[in-house]
Enzyme design. Structure first.
Site, PDB file in Angstrom:
ATOM      1  N   PRO A   1      56.035  70.354  92.009  1.00 31.69           N
ATOM      2  CA  PRO A   1      55.689  69.507  93.142  1.00 31.69           C
ATOM      3  C   PRO A   1      55.841  68.014  92.884  1.00 31.69           C
ATOM      4  CG  PRO A   1      53.729  70.547  92.203  1.00 31.69           C
ATOM      5  CD  PRO A   1      54.923  71.202  91.577  1.00 31.69           C
ATOM      6  N   ASN A   2      56.295  67.349  93.912  1.00 30.54           N
ATOM      7  CA  ASN A   2      56.451  65.881  93.967  1.00 30.54           C
ATOM      8  C   ASN A   2      57.631  65.351  93.160  1.00 30.54           C
ATOM      9  OD1 ASN A   2      54.113  65.355  95.673  1.00 30.54           O
ATOM     10  ND2 ASN A   2      52.922  66.056  93.915  1.00 30.54           N
TER      11      ASN A   2
ATOM     12  N   GLU B   1      59.620  73.741  78.143  1.00 28.01           N
ATOM     13  CA  GLU B   1      58.809  72.945  79.082  1.00 28.01           C
ATOM     14  C   GLU B   1      59.214  71.486  78.918  1.00 28.01           C
ATOM     15  OE1 GLU B   1      54.645  73.473  78.309  1.00 28.01           O
ATOM     16  OE2 GLU B   1      54.067  71.758  79.541  1.00 28.01           O
TER      17      GLU B   1
ATOM     18  N   TYR C   1      57.709  57.410  85.852  1.00 26.86           N
ATOM     19  CA  TYR C   1      58.720  58.477  85.876  1.00 26.86           C
ATOM     20  C   TYR C   1      60.168  57.985  85.855  1.00 26.86           C
ATOM     21  CZ  TYR C   1      54.641  61.286  87.004  1.00 26.86           C
ATOM     22  OH  TYR C   1      53.409  61.899  86.961  1.00 26.86           O
TER      23      TYR C   1
ATOM     24  N   HIS D   1      58.658  67.369  80.381  1.00 26.42           N
ATOM     25  CA  HIS D   1      57.955  66.373  81.185  1.00 26.42           C
ATOM     26  C   HIS D   1      58.649  65.034  81.008  1.00 26.42           C
ATOM     27  CE1 HIS D   1      54.692  69.127  81.961  1.00 26.42           C
ATOM     28  NE2 HIS D   1      54.768  69.466  80.683  1.00 26.42           N
TER      29      HIS D   1
ATOM     30  N   ARG E   1      58.846  57.488  93.348  1.00 26.13           N
ATOM     31  CA  ARG E   1      57.494  57.873  92.911  1.00 26.13           C
ATOM     32  C   ARG E   1      57.145  57.208  91.582  1.00 26.13           C
ATOM     33  NH1 ARG E   1      55.832  63.643  90.221  1.00 26.13           N
ATOM     34  NH2 ARG E   1      53.603  63.222  90.157  1.00 26.13           N
TER      35      ARG E   1
ATOM     36  N   ARG F   1      45.702  65.601  82.008  1.00 26.01           N
ATOM     37  CA  ARG F   1      47.118  65.963  81.814  1.00 26.01           C
ATOM     38  C   ARG F   1      47.399  66.464  80.401  1.00 26.01           C
ATOM     39  NH1 ARG F   1      49.667  63.812  86.488  1.00 26.01           N
ATOM     40  NH2 ARG F   1      48.567  61.974  87.229  1.00 26.01           N
TER      41      ARG F   1
ATOM     42  N   ALA G   1      52.494  68.918  88.414  1.00 23.27           N
ATOM     43  CA  ALA G   1      51.025  69.063  88.424  1.00 23.27           C
ATOM     44  C   ALA G   1      50.574  70.494  88.122  1.00 23.27           C
ATOM     45  CB  ALA G   1      50.471  68.601  89.763  1.00 23.27           C
TER      46      ALA G   1
ATOM     47  N   ASP H   1      51.625  83.213  83.655  1.00 21.22           N
ATOM     48  CA  ASP H   1      51.772  84.673  83.647  1.00 21.22           C
ATOM     49  C   ASP H   1      53.193  85.097  84.017  1.00 21.22           C
ATOM     50  OD1 ASP H   1      49.185  85.054  82.842  1.00 21.22           O
ATOM     51  OD2 ASP H   1      48.423  85.660  84.806  1.00 21.22           O
TER      52      ASP H   1
ATOM     53  N   SER I   1      57.187  62.100  81.512  1.00 21.05           N
ATOM     54  CA  SER I   1      56.230  61.221  80.837  1.00 21.05           C
ATOM     55  C   SER I   1      55.622  61.945  79.641  1.00 21.05           C
ATOM     56  CB  SER I   1      55.119  60.817  81.821  1.00 21.05           C
ATOM     57  OG  SER I   1      54.379  61.957  82.228  1.00 21.05           O
TER      58      SER I   1
ATOM     59  N   ASN J   1      59.906  71.960  84.472  1.00 22.69           N
ATOM     60  CA  ASN J   1      58.946  70.865  84.587  1.00 22.69           C
ATOM     61  C   ASN J   1      57.990  71.281  85.701  1.00 22.69           C
ATOM     62  OD1 ASN J   1      57.396  68.649  84.989  1.00 22.69           O
ATOM     63  ND2 ASN J   1      59.078  67.171  85.010  1.00 22.69           N
TER      64      ASN J   1
ATOM     65  N   HIS K   1      49.040  71.749  84.694  1.00 25.79           N
ATOM     66  CA  HIS K   1      47.639  71.612  84.298  1.00 25.79           C
ATOM     67  C   HIS K   1      46.712  72.564  85.055  1.00 25.79           C
ATOM     68  CE1 HIS K   1      49.614  68.086  82.783  1.00 25.79           C
ATOM     69  NE2 HIS K   1      49.830  67.629  83.999  1.00 25.79           N
TER      70      HIS K   1
HETATM   71  C1  DQA Z   1      55.002  65.448  84.896  1.00 24.22           C
HETATM   72  C2  DQA Z   1      53.597  65.130  84.367  1.00 24.22           C
HETATM   73  C3  DQA Z   1      52.531  65.767  85.228  1.00 24.22           C
HETATM   74  O1  DQA Z   1      51.231  65.456  84.721  1.00 24.22           O
HETATM   75  C4  DQA Z   1      52.618  65.256  86.655  1.00 24.22           C
HETATM   76  O2  DQA Z   1      51.686  65.921  87.469  1.00 24.22           O
HETATM   77  C5  DQA Z   1      53.991  65.350  87.209  1.00 24.22           C
HETATM   78  C6  DQA Z   1      55.143  65.062  86.361  1.00 24.22           C
HETATM   79  C7  DQA Z   1      56.106  64.688  84.129  1.00 24.22           C
HETATM   80  O3  DQA Z   1      57.258  65.068  84.275  1.00 24.22           O
HETATM   81  O4  DQA Z   1      55.821  63.732  83.408  1.00 24.22           O
HETATM   82  O5  DQA Z   1      54.161  65.547  88.413  1.00 24.22           O
HETATM   83  O6  DQA Z   1      55.241  66.835  84.742  1.00 24.22           O
END
Ligand code: DQA
Length: 148
Positions: free
Chosen positions: A11-12, A99, A24, A101, A19, A112, A78, A88, A103, A75, A81
């Site tokens: 998401p996002n 995985e 990011y 990220h 953003r 986080r 949110a 699962d 950041s 990725n 977390h």
């Molecule tokens: C994220 C880090 C997460 O904590 C955050 O909710 C994101 C982006 C990252 O790519 O740094 O949406 O996954």
């Protein structure tokens, strides 16, 4: 036939570019997709790049990946977390996974610092911005028996 790597964005992440660019970066998700396709091609991999704001859709994609993909880069944003459902699904699909990220989640707010998804991932890349996706493709290429 080239192995397919499924890249899932949570998401996002469709908002990248506008953003919180100080966190990011300024690249859009389209830019990152193009980088991933190019890096994948150089490594002999087909990249299937997706984004969803819906947990259920992400779970379904992971379930379907068993038939269609050799590995998963995720990725979870949110959902990292919060989502036992994504953890699962990754455990059940039993494919190599990385995985990623943008950041460094460990440098940020305490909520986080914990990732449910890490329990299923072969490894984690965090804090390198968009470059982290390229690193993740290199990492997954090494985990796939059929890829070079
Ligand atoms: C994220 C880090 C997460 O904590 C955050 O909710 C994101 C982006 C990252 O790519 O740094 O949406 O996954």
């Amino acid at each position: 036939m080239a192995a397919t790597v499924l890249i899932i964005n949570g998401p996002n992440l469709n908002m990248l570019g506008t953003r919180e660019p100080e966190v990011y970066g300024s690249r859009t998700l389209k830019d990152i997709e193009a980088m991933c396709i190019a890096r994948g091609k150089a490594l002999g991999l087909t990249v299937d790049f997706r984004q969803s704001n819906a947990e259920s859709e992400i779970v379904q994609w992971i379930q379907d990946a068993r038939q269609s993909s050799a590995g998963i880069i995720i990725n979870p944003a949110a959902y990292t977390h919060t989502s036992v459902a994504i953890l699962d699904a990754l455990l059940a699909c039993d494919l190599p996974s990385v995985e990623v990220h943008l950041s460094n989640i460990h440098k940020r707010e305490e909520f986080r610092h914990h990732s449910y998804v890490s329990k299923a991932a072969n490894g984690i890349i965090a804090g390198f911005g968009a470059k982290g996706y390229e690193l993740a493709i290199e990492a997954i290429a090494d985990l796939l028996p059929t890829a070079k």
